[in-house]
Design a protein around this motif. Structure first.
Motif, short mmCIF file in Angstrom:
data_model
loop_
_atom_site.label_atom_id
_atom_site.label_comp_id
_atom_site.label_asym_id
_atom_site.label_seq_id
_atom_site.Cartn_x
_atom_site.Cartn_y
_atom_site.Cartn_z
N LEU A 17 0.84 -1.19 0.00
CA LEU A 17 0.00 0.00 0.00
C LEU A 17 0.88 1.24 0.00
CD1 LEU A 17 -2.63 -1.00 2.74
CD2 LEU A 17 -2.80 -1.27 0.26
N PHE A 19 0.73 5.61 0.04
CA PHE A 19 -0.17 6.68 0.45
C PHE A 19 0.36 8.05 0.04
CE2 PHE A 19 -1.07 3.14 3.22
CZ PHE A 19 -2.45 3.12 3.21
N ALA A 64 5.02 0.00 7.61
CA ALA A 64 4.21 -0.82 8.51
C ALA A 64 4.03 -2.19 7.88
CB ALA A 64 2.85 -0.17 8.74
N ARG A 67 -0.20 -3.50 9.51
CA ARG A 67 -0.79 -2.39 10.26
C ARG A 67 -0.09 -2.08 11.58
NH1 ARG A 67 -6.87 -4.46 8.68
NH2 ARG A 67 -6.47 -4.31 6.46
N VAL A 68 1.15 -2.56 11.70
CA VAL A 68 1.98 -2.21 12.85
C VAL A 68 3.29 -1.67 12.32
CG1 VAL A 68 3.20 -3.08 14.89
CG2 VAL A 68 0.95 -4.01 14.28
N GLN A 69 3.78 -0.58 12.91
CA GLN A 69 5.02 0.02 12.44
C GLN A 69 6.13 -1.02 12.45
OE1 GLN A 69 5.53 4.02 13.91
NE2 GLN A 69 7.68 4.00 13.38
N GLU A 81 0.79 -7.57 4.44
CA GLU A 81 0.45 -6.26 3.90
C GLU A 81 1.55 -5.29 4.34
OE1 GLU A 81 -3.74 -4.71 4.01
OE2 GLU A 81 -2.88 -3.28 5.41
N ALA A 83 2.88 -1.41 4.12
CA ALA A 83 2.50 -0.04 3.78
C ALA A 83 3.73 0.86 3.87
CB ALA A 83 1.42 0.47 4.73
N LEU A 85 4.88 4.63 4.24
CA LEU A 85 4.20 5.80 4.79
C LEU A 85 5.04 7.06 4.65
CD1 LEU A 85 3.14 4.06 8.15
CD2 LEU A 85 1.90 4.07 5.98
N PRO A 86 4.56 8.05 3.93
CA PRO A 86 5.24 9.35 3.90
C PRO A 86 5.21 9.98 5.30
CG PRO A 86 3.55 9.21 2.19
CD PRO A 86 3.36 8.03 3.11
#
Lengths: 91, 143
Positions: A17, A19, A64, A67-69, A81, A83, A85-86
């Motif tokens: 993902l 963003f 992440a 969904r956890v850093q 998953e 992600a 993250l900016p």
């Protein structure tokens, strides 16, 4: 082994993902990436950097896993998953 | 229930979640959209989020506050397009006494800014736009 979770033969299928500004850089916000096991978050980032716009990603973005850093050397499992993250700007 | 809202926030709705007869001190933080940032005139903001993780993270922050202080804390954050003056975030902390309420409220808003995956794109009066980036020297990234 079904099509959604992994392809077998030591390959991990990871949902990535993107963003905000990072989604703009790569022109997409969600993609599936297959990486060879063993893999870490860094493996996914290296893969992204080879794609159009990916070279503009910073060297160590916040990430992440599920969904956890996480850290760049966090190990990945099939179906994870990831992600990218900016810099956060909530509040 | 999500802590992220696509409709205008209401401080009474948030306060209602934590205020009770035992709570003598109630501290509210309201974050609103400013008309200026980094020397530019701001017209409006677009907030976006990694919704699933943002909800989990705000929940974790509220749990941490509840373990550190004898306080109840509630929070909500807007996403979507906001105009100058619109409320972007509300934190309400209620405790028997004011010290814990102030401390817990401050903790929660600071942790939201530090840990919750939310981003904002600023649209300026001059027609340009940029991503707010607290780590950038100018505070904004334009590409």
């Amino acid at each position: 082994m079904n099509g959604e979770r992994g392809t077998g033969n030591g390959v991990l299928r990871v949902k990535v993902l993107l963003f905000a500004r990072f989604a703009e850089l790569l022109g997409q916000s969600e993609l599936m990436i297959d990486v060879s096991a063993p893999a870490t978050v860094r493996t996914v980032l290296d893969n992204l950097r080879e794609r159009a716009g990916g070279s503009l990603l910073p060297p160590s973005p916040m990430v992440a896993r599920n969904r956890v850093q996480a850290q760049l050397d966090t190990a990945l499992e099939d179906g994870d998953e990831v992600a990218v993250l900016p810099p956060l700007a909530g509040g | 229930m999500s802590y992220l809202k696509e409709t205008p926030l209401d401080v009474r709705t948030v306060a209602h979640q934590v205020v009770s007869a035992e709570q003598g001190g109630v501290v509210t933080f309201i974050g609103a959209v400013r008309n200026h940032h980094a020397g530019r005139e701001v017209l409006r903001l677009e907030y976006s989020a990694y919704g699933e993780m943002a909800d989990l993270e705000i929940g974790r922050i509220l749990e941490e506050a509840a373990t550190r202080w004898p306080a109840k804390v509630a929070a909500e954050h807007r996403v979507g397009t906001l105009e100058v003056g619109d409320v972007a975030v509300i934190v309400v902390a209620a405790s028997a006494h004011r010290e814990a309420a102030f401390d817990a409220c401050r903790f929660v808003i600071e942790e939201i800014k530090r840990r919750v995956p939310i981003w904002k794109r600023e649209h300026y009066v001059d027609g340009t736009a940029g991503w707010v980036d607290p780590t950038a020297p100018a505070g904004v990234s334009f590409h």
